[in-house]
Structure formats: structure tokens, C-alpha cells
Design an enzyme around this catalytic site. Sequence first.
Site, short mmCIF file in Angstrom:
data_model
loop_
_atom_site.label_atom_id
_atom_site.label_comp_id
_atom_site.label_asym_id
_atom_site.label_seq_id
_atom_site.Cartn_x
_atom_site.Cartn_y
_atom_site.Cartn_z
N PRO A 9 0.94 -1.17 0.17
CA PRO A 9 0.03 -0.07 -0.02
C PRO A 9 0.72 1.44 0.03
O PRO A 9 0.40 2.56 -0.48
CB PRO A 9 -0.92 -0.15 1.26
N LYS A 11 3.48 1.84 -1.85
CA LYS A 11 3.65 2.13 -3.29
C LYS A 11 2.53 2.85 -4.00
O LYS A 11 2.69 3.91 -4.44
CB LYS A 11 3.99 0.84 -4.09
N ASP A 61 9.17 -2.57 -9.42
CA ASP A 61 10.09 -3.34 -8.59
C ASP A 61 11.24 -2.51 -7.92
O ASP A 61 11.94 -1.66 -8.75
CB ASP A 61 10.51 -4.53 -9.50
N PHE A 167 7.57 3.46 4.66
CA PHE A 167 7.41 2.15 4.79
C PHE A 167 8.92 1.43 4.58
O PHE A 167 9.67 2.01 3.89
CB PHE A 167 6.56 1.51 3.74
N ASP A 170 12.69 2.73 4.79
CA ASP A 170 12.70 4.22 4.84
C ASP A 170 13.34 4.81 5.93
O ASP A 170 14.21 5.78 6.02
CB ASP A 170 11.14 4.91 4.77
#
Length: 208
Positions: A9, A11, A61, A167, A170
Site C-alpha cells: 500500500p 507504493k 520493482d 514504509f 525508509d
Amino acid sequence: MLNYVTTNPGKVREATEYLGDGVTQLEFDYTEVQSPDLGPIAARGAREAYRHAGEPVLVDDAGLFVDGLDGFPGPYSSYVEETVGIERVQTLVAAEDDHRAAFRCVIAYCDGEGFDATPDPIDRDDRIAAAATDPGEDDGEAAGLPVKLFEGVVRGRIVEPRGGGGFGYDPIFEHNGKTLAEMSTEEKNAISHRGRALAKFAEWFAER
Ligand code: ITT
């Protein structure tokens, strides 16, 4: 409608912030082929996802490549996050002299139609590599589907975890004094691997 193919989620949040409401998440778990590069993985995934959805798809990716660890975890980033965890990756890097790293993102677009060969060699090379590694039985036609690749890279260094946003890796990836988890989605998109790949895609898509 553009299908952003991912189970992540985080991304989707970044892609929607950048591309707007014309993007919807498609939770489709495509086959991740073994490759040291992200391009063939994304290209192969985009063909498989397009065949599944029958609508335009974007496969994203990404991977963290640490200089002091010879590019590890790279294409294994997801597996390493789940099994080792980001804190231990940071500890591993802290024991090395070189803490520099790059985050890479390759976005692969496929809509089942042809488009001019891109001047960017990553597309041509990866199309060949992806076709060569494409073992699917019913892949004959799909293996030839044109896929357009967009790559973004951000350089930074691995630090002790800081920040509550974002996320994945990070909190341990610092760029210009801030970790990606200390940035808003907008701030991260402005400098990040994904933001850069999305910018290239958006520019190309607007002309298409
Ligand atoms: P999908 O394959 O379903 O898209 P994923 O999270 O497994 O989801 P990747 O294989 O591309 O996606 O991600 C590789 C790893 O890198 C995974 O552990 C992610 O959490 C992490 N990652 C990807 N993009 C990231 C970002 O912008 N910031 C921090 N970590 C990221």
C-alpha cells in the site's frame, strides 16, 4: 484506468500522490524471476499482470543496494526485510566503513499494444533478458509484448532508524540529512527513486 500492480500500500500511496486518481491498486502476485537486475523482474511481471488484467498495468520493482555490501540486498530486499529486518541490515552496514547506498526503482508499463522502441537501452536489453528467462508455458505471445521501463535512483546512506512515515527501509535511508521516513509523501516523491521513475513515466504517458 491504470492498474498499479503491487501488494504494497505504501507504493500505491506514492503513485497516487504523483499520478492522481486515474491509478488503482491491483493486488496481483506476479512471478519474481531470479535476476541481479530489477528491469527483467519488472518486465516479466508486467507481461504476466497484463495477461491477467487485460488492462494497462504498471509493475514497480524496487531494491536497496548498499555500496559497502557489494549491492546487497538488491533484488533480495523484500526477502531480507521480512527475514532479517531493517534494524539488522543497519547493524550490518554500521560494521562496514562505507555506509553509502542507492535505492532503485524500475516501473514497467504494458498495455498489450505496440509503441516505438525506447531510446533507453534498458528497455531493449531487458526485453531480451526477460524473454530469455520467461519459462511460462503459455508465454509464447506474452513474451513478445512490448514493455516500457522507467528507472529512478536516489543515493543516500544507511543510518540508525529515524522517522515514523513511509514504509520498508525508509527509516534507515538518509538523503540530504533526512531519512525517507522523516519526509512527507510529497517530499519523498520529489527526490525518491520511485518519484523519479514516476516522473519519467508521467512525461512519456502524457505524450502517448
Ligand atoms: P510488491 O512486490 O507487491 O510490489 P514489495 O514490497 O515486495 O511489494 P519490492 O519487491 O519492490 O515490493 O520491494 C523490495 C523491498 O524494498 C521491500 O522490502 C519493500 O518494503 C522495500 N521498498 C520498496 N520501495 C521502498 C521505498 O520507497 N522505501 C523503503 N523501502 C522500500
